[in-house]
Design an enzyme around this catalytic site. Sequence first.
Site, PDB file in Angstrom:
ATOM      1  N   SER A 140       0.855  -1.196   0.000  1.00 53.64           N
ATOM      2  CA  SER A 140       0.000   0.000   0.000  1.00 53.64           C
ATOM      3  C   SER A 140       0.885   1.238   0.000  1.00 53.64           C
ATOM      4  O   SER A 140       2.053   1.186   0.405  1.00 53.64           O
ATOM      5  CB  SER A 140      -0.876   0.007   1.256  1.00 53.64           C
ATOM      6  OG  SER A 140      -1.511   1.245   1.424  1.00 53.64           O
ATOM      7  N   TYR A 153      -2.395  -0.937  10.722  1.00 56.49           N
ATOM      8  CA  TYR A 153      -2.551  -1.284   9.296  1.00 56.49           C
ATOM      9  C   TYR A 153      -1.328  -0.810   8.506  1.00 56.49           C
ATOM     10  O   TYR A 153      -0.745  -1.573   7.727  1.00 56.49           O
ATOM     11  CB  TYR A 153      -3.835  -0.666   8.723  1.00 56.49           C
ATOM     12  CG  TYR A 153      -3.936  -0.858   7.217  1.00 56.49           C
ATOM     13  CD1 TYR A 153      -4.266  -2.111   6.689  1.00 56.49           C
ATOM     14  CD2 TYR A 153      -3.677   0.184   6.337  1.00 56.49           C
ATOM     15  CE1 TYR A 153      -4.332  -2.301   5.314  1.00 56.49           C
ATOM     16  CE2 TYR A 153      -3.754   0.000   4.957  1.00 56.49           C
ATOM     17  CZ  TYR A 153      -4.081  -1.242   4.453  1.00 56.49           C
ATOM     18  OH  TYR A 153      -4.142  -1.432   3.095  1.00 56.49           O
TER      19      TYR A 153
HETATM   20  N1  LIG Z   1      -8.722  -0.359  -1.316  1.00 57.39           N
HETATM   21  C1  LIG Z   1      -7.680   0.362  -0.941  1.00 57.39           C
HETATM   22  O1  LIG Z   1      -7.772   1.594  -0.715  1.00 57.39           O
HETATM   23  C2  LIG Z   1      -6.328  -0.272  -0.819  1.00 57.39           C
HETATM   24  C3  LIG Z   1      -5.197   0.549  -0.899  1.00 57.39           C
HETATM   25  C4  LIG Z   1      -3.945  -0.027  -0.769  1.00 57.39           C
HETATM   26  C5  LIG Z   1      -3.817  -1.372  -0.570  1.00 57.39           C
HETATM   27  N2  LIG Z   1      -4.932  -2.148  -0.493  1.00 57.39           N
HETATM   28  C6  LIG Z   1      -4.754  -3.582  -0.252  1.00 57.39           C
HETATM   29  O2  LIG Z   1      -5.259  -4.287  -1.357  1.00 57.39           O
HETATM   30  C7  LIG Z   1      -5.665  -5.593  -0.942  1.00 57.39           C
HETATM   31  C8  LIG Z   1      -7.050  -5.892  -1.489  1.00 57.39           C
HETATM   32  O3  LIG Z   1      -7.963  -4.969  -0.949  1.00 57.39           O
HETATM   33  P1  LIG Z   1      -9.259  -4.464  -1.729  1.00 57.39           P
HETATM   34  O4  LIG Z   1      -9.226  -2.992  -1.746  1.00 57.39           O
HETATM   35  O5  LIG Z   1      -9.403  -5.175  -3.014  1.00 57.39           O
HETATM   36  O6  LIG Z   1     -10.371  -4.870  -0.666  1.00 57.39           O
HETATM   37  P2  LIG Z   1     -11.602  -5.904  -0.754  1.00 57.39           P
HETATM   38  O7  LIG Z   1     -12.417  -5.622  -1.948  1.00 57.39           O
HETATM   39  O8  LIG Z   1     -12.227  -5.823   0.595  1.00 57.39           O
HETATM   40  O9  LIG Z   1     -10.912  -7.321  -0.947  1.00 57.39           O
HETATM   41  C9  LIG Z   1     -10.322  -8.002   0.110  1.00 57.39           C
HETATM   42  C10 LIG Z   1     -10.240  -9.463  -0.255  1.00 57.39           C
HETATM   43  O10 LIG Z   1      -9.626 -10.161   0.833  1.00 57.39           O
HETATM   44  C11 LIG Z   1     -10.487 -11.215   1.236  1.00 57.39           C
HETATM   45  N3  LIG Z   1     -10.398 -11.443   2.663  1.00 57.39           N
HETATM   46  C12 LIG Z   1     -10.677 -10.583   3.673  1.00 57.39           C
HETATM   47  N4  LIG Z   1     -10.496 -11.166   4.861  1.00 57.39           N
HETATM   48  C13 LIG Z   1     -10.107 -12.439   4.603  1.00 57.39           C
HETATM   49  C14 LIG Z   1      -9.782 -13.547   5.421  1.00 57.39           C
HETATM   50  N5  LIG Z   1      -9.801 -13.459   6.759  1.00 57.39           N
HETATM   51  N6  LIG Z   1      -9.457 -14.704   4.827  1.00 57.39           N
HETATM   52  C15 LIG Z   1      -9.443 -14.825   3.477  1.00 57.39           C
HETATM   53  N7  LIG Z   1      -9.710 -13.795   2.662  1.00 57.39           N
HETATM   54  C16 LIG Z   1     -10.047 -12.626   3.204  1.00 57.39           C
HETATM   55  C17 LIG Z   1     -11.867 -10.726   0.894  1.00 57.39           C
HETATM   56  O11 LIG Z   1     -12.765 -11.823   0.850  1.00 57.39           O
HETATM   57  P3  LIG Z   1     -14.359 -11.560   0.984  1.00 57.39           P
HETATM   58  O12 LIG Z   1     -14.725 -10.699  -0.147  1.00 57.39           O
HETATM   59  O13 LIG Z   1     -14.918 -12.906   0.908  1.00 57.39           O
HETATM   60  O14 LIG Z   1     -14.526 -10.876   2.308  1.00 57.39           O
HETATM   61  C18 LIG Z   1     -11.620 -10.076  -0.449  1.00 57.39           C
HETATM   62  O15 LIG Z   1     -11.548 -11.048  -1.455  1.00 57.39           O
HETATM   63  C19 LIG Z   1      -5.586  -5.593   0.598  1.00 57.39           C
HETATM   64  O16 LIG Z   1      -4.413  -6.235   1.000  1.00 57.39           O
HETATM   65  C20 LIG Z   1      -5.519  -4.117   0.936  1.00 57.39           C
HETATM   66  O17 LIG Z   1      -4.836  -3.880   2.146  1.00 57.39           O
HETATM   67  C21 LIG Z   1      -6.188  -1.638  -0.633  1.00 57.39           C
END
Ligand SMILES: NC(=O)c1ccc[n+]([C@@H]2O[C@H](COP(=O)([O-])OP(=O)(O)OC[C@H]3O[C@@H](n4cnc5c(N)ncnc54)[C@H](OP(=O)(O)O)[C@@H]3O)[C@@H](O)[C@H]2O)c1
Length: 265
Positions: A140, A153
Amino acid sequence: MTKTILITGGSSGIGRALAGHFAKAGHHLILVALPGPELELAQSSIQQEYPDVEVHIYPVDLSQPGGPDQVWAFTSSKGIQVDVLVNNAGFGTWGPLYAIDSEREVQMLELNILSLYKLTRLYLRPMHDRNAGHLLFIASIAAFQPNPYMAAYGASKSFVRSFGLALYHELKDQGSNIRVTTICPPAVPTAFQQVAGMNRSALFSGWLSSDVDTVARAAWIGYARKKRQVIPTRYLPVINVISRLLPEQLGIWLARQTLRKNLPE
Ligand SMILES: NC(=O)c1ccc[n+]([C@@H]2O[C@H](COP(=O)([O-])OP(=O)(O)OC[C@H]3O[C@@H](n4cnc5c(N)ncnc54)[C@H](OP(=O)(O)O)[C@@H]3O)[C@@H](O)[C@H]2O)c1
């Protein structure tokens, strides 16, 4: 050559969008996420769009200590060779540290740090034996400086970035053919925002924010070009350079200014 890609958190957001790029290129997928309809929907929609692509799903809670071993047991029992591991699953917590539920935050650290570490160890060994493979780490923008109001985080994402970059250099030093790409997305409106309770946060509409398609495309290109690190916005590479020239205090001040707006009551 057709490869098999294991994507944690492949049911939604960045992981799901990235799965689309791999499927479009003809690669087979194993999507791992929490049990629920989102994972099945991801499987059926990808299979419908790309009928020649095999899409396995494995529902599991990766924040549980045995989660990564269960994933490993699943791929081993099916005799699947994982060519690319995308360590993407993660979530955030937001607010003053004393106000955040500590059990929830421990779950986050288990998921963001330990499950990623364990999966990397499990799948790196056979990659090492074959002298082939690719690891993608989703870190991130929060990895670049301490983040008041997202203290744990941000620290978890600093681990991811540091681990990914160190592994890149270690493998390069050994002349290995295994590639490592670390992605550092900015704020992106996905379920992440809701899960972290950040619906009111200014972060996701600010000038630094991006969208899921832009981030997934940048990650895909970074993977294809075997990049060491991908910072998927127009401004972040510049900020990365500037932040190295400016005092750390200024980076922390900027993070604090953004993250303390509209804090949960
Ligand atoms: N969105 C942002 O602003 C942002 C910015 C920088 C980095 N990131 C990083 O990008 C990555 C993906 O995030 P995203 O934005 O795409 O969020 P997201 O749409 O909430 O996706 C998160 C994914 O992780 C899965 N997950 C959550 N808890 C879990 C668990 N305990 N066991 C197995 N799987 C789990 C979720 O499954 P379910 O859908 O089934 O819950 C979903 O598939 C994360 O590592 C996040 O920290 C995000």
